[in-house]
Design an enzyme around this catalytic site. Structure first.
Site, PDB file in Angstrom:
ATOM      1  N   PRO A   1       0.595   5.475  -6.903  1.00 35.32           N
ATOM      2  CG  PRO A   1       0.266   3.176  -6.652  1.00 35.32           C
ATOM      3  CD  PRO A   1       1.212   4.193  -7.230  1.00 35.32           C
TER       4      PRO A   1
ATOM      5  CB  SER B   1      -0.889  -0.036   1.254  1.00 33.09           C
ATOM      6  OG  SER B   1      -1.590   1.179   1.405  1.00 33.09           O
ATOM      7  CD  GLU B   2       2.778   0.697  -3.821  1.00 29.76           C
ATOM      8  OE1 GLU B   2       1.527   0.709  -3.771  1.00 29.76           O
ATOM      9  OE2 GLU B   2       3.426  -0.277  -4.240  1.00 29.76           O
TER      10      GLU B   2
ATOM     11  CG  HIS C   1       9.412  -3.517 -12.986  1.00 31.61           C
ATOM     12  ND1 HIS C   1       8.323  -3.981 -13.665  1.00 31.61           N
ATOM     13  CD2 HIS C   1       9.339  -4.078 -11.748  1.00 31.61           C
ATOM     14  CE1 HIS C   1       7.627  -4.804 -12.900  1.00 31.61           C
ATOM     15  NE2 HIS C   1       8.215  -4.871 -11.719  1.00 31.61           N
TER      16      HIS C   1
ATOM     17  CD  GLN D   1       9.052  -4.552  -4.063  1.00 29.26           C
ATOM     18  OE1 GLN D   1       8.181  -4.942  -4.824  1.00 29.26           O
ATOM     19  NE2 GLN D   1       9.269  -5.101  -2.893  1.00 29.26           N
ATOM     20  CG  PHE D   2      10.404  -1.453  -9.216  1.00 26.67           C
ATOM     21  CD1 PHE D   2      11.559  -1.488  -9.989  1.00 26.67           C
ATOM     22  CD2 PHE D   2      10.010  -2.594  -8.544  1.00 26.67           C
ATOM     23  CE1 PHE D   2      12.302  -2.661 -10.100  1.00 26.67           C
ATOM     24  CE2 PHE D   2      10.751  -3.768  -8.649  1.00 26.67           C
ATOM     25  CZ  PHE D   2      11.901  -3.808  -9.427  1.00 26.67           C
ATOM     26  CB  ALA D   3      10.538   5.289  -9.458  1.00 25.35           C
ATOM     27  CG  ASP D   4       8.128   2.035 -12.813  1.00 27.07           C
ATOM     28  OD1 ASP D   4       8.119   2.333 -14.002  1.00 27.07           O
ATOM     29  OD2 ASP D   4       9.174   1.726 -12.190  1.00 27.07           O
ATOM     30  CE1 TYR D   5       4.982  -1.272 -10.085  1.00 27.19           C
ATOM     31  CE2 TYR D   5       6.341  -2.205  -8.352  1.00 27.19           C
ATOM     32  CZ  TYR D   5       5.790  -2.285  -9.613  1.00 27.19           C
ATOM     33  OH  TYR D   5       6.033  -3.384 -10.400  1.00 27.19           O
TER      34      TYR D   5
END
Lengths: 356, 410
Positions: free
Chosen positions: A105, A75-76, A145, A98-102
């Site tokens: 949220p 849950s970012e 990613h 975990q990855f900047a793409d996330y």
């Protein structure tokens, strides 16, 4: 994808210097700060017992305890919000996405909340948090990613944005970010986690050990936010870059046979405008290199600043080398990722007066 | 194998009444006062599932406090609560008028919901932190925050404590346990959980309390907050103020028809209380239960406060366009001020005269504060230095802001 790191570097606040890769250097920064300040916490998805999928938080839980380094639900938005509440309480949480793409949220909590907390509360509440995240391409991570979201944050009043390019800076900048009283977005170029990138994807990856910047003090030091590094002095043209693109730019300059001055910005906000201005006024030319898509990328801001401040010193239009304005494509990574050849082309164009 | 032969139809929930209709609350299942059991504070959530669907009430129709949730408050506390509610209402009325007179751009009343913030603000200490929405002004008032400072904020005048940067009513008062209000709904709830986690991490004794409206429970932040509160057993009280209306959307649009808002806690393993939000004593008792639970390290509680937003959503809203005009008057749980007044009278501790006197006193107090604030200035007549626009973006001003500030000439 990136191989797992070697065993983390030993932590000894003895002023010793040992070779570290970027993962180990970041890990060392967290160990040192957590040993020094009980208000520093580290949490995120898989960051506790396991030490993070890239091992940046390795052994923090074992050494500093379960309540100081722990796993969170996937849950970012929730974990960044919790960090903001903790920051308001007086802690200094360092969270990992975990990855900047996330980060997306969590975007509302970062942009609407952390960034504006001091301002909107008249200085009564602050959010001194660090949001760490691996970013960028070059590891065949596909669309989700590989992205470089830095300009989304540089546009937001109240956020600092930091991107290191080598182990020494990574540790010093992360330490400074943790000690900073503002919310900091700390983007880690995962292409550089295990070794420098010579810019040519066909070449084998060399270890960081061979680089001077891998000589990392085991104790505490900081690299101040807002101070760029001139990583290569030159007289023909100034290259403005950060993260992985520092290495690509060095290779591009060599490939073009141009005497370029390469400036590693290190922090996008605050930006070291003085170093940029002095260099462009000296060389009279400027090329900007970043991985993120070109349109509204940070290069657009840099280009505008250089134009505003150095126009009468410029001998050619400013060049920009960037990712294309497409989603990040898996099979076409090396066509998408700006490489030394594209940098060289831009450098030659600028040297010949900017003909495109 | 089945075939898809039946046409489906989409359901869109609708309230029981629209403008011109007679208010209809016959669908509400309201427990009588005293009917709901009070579990021990250490009860496991699974042992008290029915409380998520019942309605905790203490004050009966005659104003008597009855049943196991009766907090047995002394008359002094009750009078203090009633006076704070009266003052809150008087403040709202004056500021609403001030908006109509063009003295500010915006205002939001909490009419009908005064018992919630006042009771809860009185129970928790200023050391604890409240993460409010824009309808908990009663918390500041119950704690004696200067009315004139609230007005200065509303007028964005030179004495605005938050320096002209926020929409009116978006207070921030750290010393009074009042977190800075955000206009983005629900964001404060997971922040409250994080704040509570920090207190637990430090081994301190402070707890957090937060409020969200029924409409905003549909935001992801609410659900993130419940997950984190449950996983880390955070010492926090999570209130859902179900005032039936999210601007013009009735609570069914937020999911309030299929189940109660309290019951949303059940899936997260959190205890859930559903409370008559217009009953000062019931609000007090439920909050005290949740507080004791949090202070004894047993974690979070979700409280649904069942109430009705009597006033418009804000000064920009006209509820006569979407709900029966007299719906608030017909609300079966009455008015919180009238009910506490009735209770104090039933106890022999109050009278109509005392009420009239308290109301007059509140009006006078608000008027005096109003004069003081208006002497500093209302919106547009007075404001903080324009320099304030550029300050506190960062801990220290960077060169961009310095340059831009100079461009403005300050």
């Amino acid at each position: 994808m990136v191989d797992q790191a070697e065993a983390p570097a030993p932590v000894a606040p003895d002023g010793g210097i040992v070779p570290m890769n970027m993962i180990q250097a970041l890990n060392s920064a967290l160990h040192v700060k957590m040993a020094e300040d009980p208000n520093v916490l580290s949490f995120g998805e898989d960051t506790g017992y396991f030490g993070g999928v890239f091992r940046v938080t390795d052994q923090l839980q074992q050494k500093h305890g379960l309540t100081r380094s722990f796993d969170t639900p996937i849950s970012e938005c929730g974990l960044v919000a919790a960090a903001i509440g903790m920051g308001a309480y007086g802690l200094r949480p360092v969270v990992e996405i975990q990855f900047a793409d996330y980060i997306y949220p969590a975007y509302d909590q970062i942009v609407s909340e952390a960034a504006k907390m001091r301002y909107r509360s008249g200085g009564q509440f602050t959010a001194p948090i660090v949001v760490r995240s691996p970013y960028g391409g070059g590891i065949f991570g596909g669309q989700t990613h590989s992205q470089s979201p830095e300009s989304l944050f540089t546009h937001i009043a109240g956020l600092k944005v930091v991107i290191p390019s080598n182990p020494h800076d990574a540790k010093g900048l992360l330490t400074a970010a943790i000690e900073d009283d503002d919310p900091v977005i700390f983007l880690e170029p995962k292409r550089l986690y295990n070794g420098p990138f010579d810019g040519w994807h066909k070449n084998p990856v060399s270890p960081w050990k061979a680089q001077a910047s891998a000589q990392v003090p085991t104790g505490k030091y900081t690299v101040p936010l807002g101070k760029a590094a001139v990583v290569r002095e030159g007289s023909d043209v100034t290259i403005l870059c950060y993260g992985t693109m520092v290495w690509v730019s060095l290779a591009g300059a060599e490939h073009a046979g141009v005497d370029a001055e390469v400036i590693d910005l290190r922090t996008l906000v605050p930006l070291d405008i003085e170093t940029i201005e002095a260099s462009v006024k000296k060389t009279g030319r400027c090329v900007i290199v970043h991985e993120a898509p070109k349109t509204s990328g940070y290069g657009a801001e840099l280009s505008a600043l250089v134009q505003e401040r150095c126009f009468y010193h410029l001998e050619a239009p400013i060049g920009r080398v960037a990712g294309w304005d497409t989603p990040y494509p898996h099979a076409f990574e090396w066509e998408y990722f700006p490489g030394p050849e594209r940098v060289a082309t831009a450098l030659k164009a600028v040297m010949s007066g900017g003909a495109r | 194998m089945t075939r898809n032969t039946q046409p489906l139809s989409l359901r869109v929930p609708e309230p029981t009444g629209r403008p011109g209709d007679a208010p209809d609350f016959s669908h509400l299942k309201l427990d009588v006062a005293g009917a709901v059991d009070r579990p021990p504070v250490e009860a496991r959530p699974v042992q008290m599932l029915d409380l998520a669907f019942r309605l905790i009430r203490v004050l009966d129709d005659e104003g008597q406090a009855v049943g196991p949730w009766n907090p047995r408050l002394d008359a002094g506390t009750l009078k203090k609560g009633l006076k704070a509610m009266i003052l809150t209402r008087a403040f709202d009325d004056r500021m609403h008028r001030a908006h109509r007179q063009g003295k500010t751009s915006f205002y939001m009343k909490c009419t009908g919901e005064e018992a919630i913030a006042v009771a809860q603000g009185m129970i928790l200490s200023r050391e604890d932190m409240g993460f409010p929405t824009y309808r908990q002004q009663g918390l500041l008032i119950a704690r004696g925050y200067p009315l004139v400072d609230m007005m200065n904020q509303i007028y964005s005048n030179a004495a605005d404590p938050i320096k002209g940067r926020q929409l009116p009513i978006m207070y921030s008062a750290k010393d009074y346990g009042f977190f800075t209000i955000s206009g983005n709904l629900g964001t404060q709830v997971p922040q409250a959980v994080g704040w509570a986690m920090a207190s637990a991490y430090k081994g301190d004794d402070k707890i957090a309390i937060t409020w969200i409206g029924d409409g905003a429970t549909a935001e992801g932040d609410f659900h993130n907050a419940l997950t984190f509160a449950s996983v880390y057993r955070a010492p926090v009280i999570l209130n859902v103020v179900n005032n039936q209306w999210a601007i013009s959307s009735f609570m069914g649009i937020a999911g309030g028809l299929e189940t109660t808002f309290a019951s949303k806690a059940i899936g997260y393993g959190l205890p859930a209380l559903r409370v008559d939000g217009n009953d000062f004593l019931a609000v007090w008792a439920a909050t005290q239960w949740a507080e004791e639970r949090a202070r004894s390290n047993q974690g979070a509680t979700v409280i649904e406060l069942f109430t009705y937003r009597g006033a418009p959503h804000s000064t920009s809203d006209d509820p006569s366009r979407y709900r029966p005009g007299d719906e608030h008057d017909k609300w079966p749980l009455g008015d919180p001020v009238a009910r506490l007044k009735q209770h104090l009278i039933a106890l022999g501790e109050w009278s109509d005269e005392a009420q009239a006197e308290a109301e007059a006193e509140a009006v006078a107090q608000v008027r005096a504060a109003g004069r003081e604030a208006e002497a500093i200035g209302t919106l547009g007549q007075s404001r903080p230095s324009v320099k304030m626009m550029f300050e506190e973006v960062f801990a220290t001003e960077d060169w961009r802001l310095t340059e831009q500030r100079r461009e403005v000439g300050v």
